[in-house]
Scaffold this motif. Structure first.
Motif, PDB file in Angstrom:
ATOM      1  N   UNK A   1       0.806  -1.211   0.000  1.00 52.59           N
ATOM      2  CA  UNK A   1       0.000   0.000   0.000  1.00 52.59           C
ATOM      3  C   UNK A   1       0.846   1.271   0.000  1.00 52.59           C
ATOM      4  N   UNK A   2       1.856   1.327   0.860  1.00 53.88           N
ATOM      5  CA  UNK A   2       2.617   2.575   1.017  1.00 53.88           C
ATOM      6  C   UNK A   2       3.426   2.901  -0.231  1.00 53.88           C
ATOM      7  N   UNK A   3       3.849   1.889  -0.988  1.00 50.90           N
ATOM      8  CA  UNK A   3       4.561   2.145  -2.247  1.00 50.90           C
ATOM      9  C   UNK A   3       3.658   2.915  -3.209  1.00 50.90           C
ATOM     10  N   UNK A   4       2.395   2.522  -3.281  1.00 47.19           N
ATOM     11  CA  UNK A   4       1.457   3.211  -4.170  1.00 47.19           C
ATOM     12  C   UNK A   4       1.180   4.631  -3.700  1.00 47.19           C
ATOM     13  N   UNK A   5       1.271   4.878  -2.393  1.00 49.78           N
ATOM     14  CA  UNK A   5       1.079   6.228  -1.874  1.00 49.78           C
ATOM     15  C   UNK A   5       2.253   7.136  -2.230  1.00 49.78           C
ATOM     16  N   UNK A   6       3.445   6.596  -2.291  1.00 45.06           N
ATOM     17  CA  UNK A   6       4.646   7.384  -2.556  1.00 45.06           C
ATOM     18  C   UNK A   6       4.856   7.679  -4.034  1.00 45.06           C
ATOM     19  N   UNK A   7       4.160   6.942  -4.917  1.00 42.74           N
ATOM     20  CA  UNK A   7       4.386   7.103  -6.344  1.00 42.74           C
ATOM     21  C   UNK A   7       3.067   7.303  -7.077  1.00 42.74           C
ATOM     22  N   UNK A   8       3.137   8.083  -8.145  1.00 40.23           N
ATOM     23  CA  UNK A   8       1.974   8.299  -8.994  1.00 40.23           C
ATOM     24  C   UNK A   8       2.326   7.956 -10.442  1.00 40.23           C
ATOM     25  N   UNK A   9       3.176   8.771 -11.069  1.00 39.41           N
ATOM     26  CA  UNK A   9       3.574   8.520 -12.451  1.00 39.41           C
ATOM     27  C   UNK A   9       4.419   7.253 -12.578  1.00 39.41           C
ATOM     28  N   UNK A  10       5.249   6.990 -11.562  1.00 38.14           N
ATOM     29  CA  UNK A  10       6.137   5.826 -11.594  1.00 38.14           C
ATOM     30  C   UNK A  10       5.607   4.680 -10.730  1.00 38.14           C
ATOM     31  N   UNK A  11       4.312   4.674 -10.485  1.00 39.52           N
ATOM     32  CA  UNK A  11       3.722   3.686  -9.567  1.00 39.52           C
ATOM     33  C   UNK A  11       3.903   2.254 -10.070  1.00 39.52           C
ATOM     34  N   UNK A  12       3.711   2.040 -11.361  1.00 37.38           N
ATOM     35  CA  UNK A  12       3.837   0.682 -11.903  1.00 37.38           C
ATOM     36  C   UNK A  12       5.258   0.157 -11.748  1.00 37.38           C
ATOM     37  N   UNK A  13       6.245   0.993 -12.043  1.00 43.04           N
ATOM     38  CA  UNK A  13       7.640   0.576 -11.917  1.00 43.04           C
ATOM     39  C   UNK A  13       7.990   0.298 -10.456  1.00 43.04           C
ATOM     40  N   UNK A  14       7.538   1.178  -9.561  1.00 47.16           N
ATOM     41  CA  UNK A  14       7.832   1.006  -8.135  1.00 47.16           C
ATOM     42  C   UNK A  14       7.208  -0.274  -7.591  1.00 47.16           C
ATOM     43  N   UNK A  15       5.961  -0.546  -7.968  1.00 47.60           N
ATOM     44  CA  UNK A  15       5.299  -1.780  -7.523  1.00 47.60           C
ATOM     45  C   UNK A  15       5.986  -3.015  -8.079  1.00 47.60           C
ATOM     46  N   UNK A  16       6.453  -2.926  -9.325  1.00 50.09           N
ATOM     47  CA  UNK A  16       7.122  -4.065  -9.945  1.00 50.09           C
ATOM     48  C   UNK A  16       8.428  -4.387  -9.225  1.00 50.09           C
TER      49      UNK A  16
END
Length: 448
Positions: free
Chosen positions: A128-143
């Motif tokens: 959850x917190x990864x998605x909160x920290x990222x918007x444009x790069x959310x997919x890369x961060x989650x991956x």
């Protein structure tokens, strides 16, 4: 339209959070995936049936999913950091108490219940917190964060086997529990990020107090700030319901291939030593798929829901082709394809959930999604086993999984159509404001 968190950093300290989540994924999901190495040791120690021993893992998986809404609710009420730290302590307690090995019921309660709750309280807020920290790069961060599961699973297999041979299964449990205490360190690094919902509520409460004067001051003790609460009403939103149904059908399929891959290889007469390498190929393909799909999704060339639909279609195709393999080489190739496309799906499905519900409701949605999806994980393997028994061939299980994924893709297409219809409706309701712009089309561009 959904409100979003105020200015997610999309980098900076967010990458520290991603690395922490990467570690949490490895210390939770990877431990669960490789716990089968303890199966025979525990079964022989207590002299129990395989079905009785298997309940340890079943309890862990069940509590992992059932605890997700509780973990999400605690994240909303407190912080992601606090919940992750609590999860690390619970995971350690489950392994450390399992070290005592009193009886099978004791193992259900410790390495089953406590470990499952610890995994749930660590995994859910980390995602959850990864998605909160990222918007444009959310997919890369989650991956990148989710890739921790593959990286650790690849190394934990031989490492856990070595621990068991050196210290016995009890000593190995205690050591693994100590390693899982690092989840607490990762939790400390997950610094809370202020939510725009709370900021707006605080601002609104301040304006109300100022406008009402003394009467506002009288109400301040009762309701100073409107805090976020867990949103159970998401089940009434058509978009979330469609995505949840997709999750159920996908979960019914995802648990089947790892279950029948090894028996299928045995039925083809493949040597046992070669069969073990198929799981490594699956893990490596999974790892590559997560990173490459995360990178591609970060380019924003394709809408995430469209990308997910494509990856689901490719997974179903690989599952339909996999039973055609008749030797080790062909089976390894199709296994690699399945692992890769599975990784691409895992890389973006959380990002799609965030896009569907919006960040203010994401914590609640993640918990509910995990809870609802668990039904597919529980139903899928027994249903596939029944089909295999009726057909007398392990290939039937793969066909069932592929067909179910095709059906799940249909719900993603329906979800996309619903979102597009709502977007067109929202644009139609926008009326140009009076301004000096002589051209309405340019005025609409200004609104964008």
């Amino acid at each position: 339209m959904q409100s979003k968190d105020s200015s997610p950093p999309d980098g900076g300290y967010g990458w520290v959070v991603v690395v922490s989540a990467f570690m949490v994924m490895g210390l939770t999901s990877a431990v669960l995936k490789t716990f089968g190495l303890f199966f025979v040791e525990i079964q022989q120690h207590f002299d129990e049936l395989a079905s009785t021993t298997s309940w340890i893992t079943s309890v862990t998986i069940a509590i992992f999913h059932l605890g997700a809404p509780v973990a999400s609710s605690l994240c909303v009420r407190y912080t992601h950091r606090a919940v992750v730290i609590t999860g690390g302590l619970l995971a350690f307690s489950g392994m450390a108490l399992g070290f005592l090995g009193l009886n099978m019921v004791w193992m259900y309660a410790t390495t089953g219940f406590l470990q499952g709750l610890g995994i749930s309280f660590s995994w859910t807020p980390a995602v959850s917190i990864v998605s909160h920290y990222f918007s444009k790069k959310r997919a890369l961060a989650n991956a990148i964060a989710s890739a921790g599961e593959c990286a650790f699973a690849f190394t934990f297999g031989p490492f856990f086997q070595w621990l068991i041979s050196q210290y016995g299964w009890k000593g190995a449990l205690l050591i693994i529990g100590g390693i899982q205490l690092n989840i607490c360190v990762c939790g400390v690094l997950m610094r809370p990020l202020a939510s725009s919902c709370l900021l707006e509520a605080s601002h609104s409460a301040t304006e109300t107090t100022a406008g009402n004067g003394a009467s506002g001051m009288d109400k301040e003790d009762k309701s100073p700030i409107t805090h976020k609460t867990f949103n159970w009403m998401l089940v009434r939103r058509p978009e979330f319901v469609l995505y949840a149904i997709f999750g159920i059908l996908a979960a019914m399929s995802f648990f089947v291939p790892p279950l029948f891959l090894v028996p299928l290889s045995y039925s083809l007469g493949i040597d046992e030593s070669w069969t073990a390498s198929l799981l490594s190929i699956l893990a490596m393909g999974d790892f590559a798929g997560r990173l490459l799909c995360g990178w591609y999704a970060n380019l924003h060339v394709t809408k995430t829901v469209h990308l997910l639909t494509m990856t689901i279609t490719l997974i179903s195709t690989s599952l339909m082709l996999l039973p055609l393999a008749n030797n080790y080489l062909s089976l390894a190739i199709f296994t690699g394809f399945y692992g890769f496309f599975f990784g691409t799906t895992v890389a973006v499905h959380i990002t799609v959930l965030a896009d569907v519900v919006g960040m203010p409701d994401f914590d609640s949605a993640l918990g509910l999604f995990m809870l609802i999806r668990s039904t597919g994980g529980f139903v899928g393997p027994p249903l596939a086993g029944l089909i295999v028994d009726m057909a007398g061939d392990y290939r039937a299980g793969f066909y069932m999984a592929g067909a179910t994924l095709v059906l799940s893709a249909g719900f993603l297409v329906t979800l996309d159509q619903l979102q597009q219809r709502k977007e067109r409706g929202s644009w139609a309701n926008i009326k140009p404001e009076k301004s000096a712009f002589p051209y309405p089309s340019l005025h609409l561009l200004k609104l964008q």
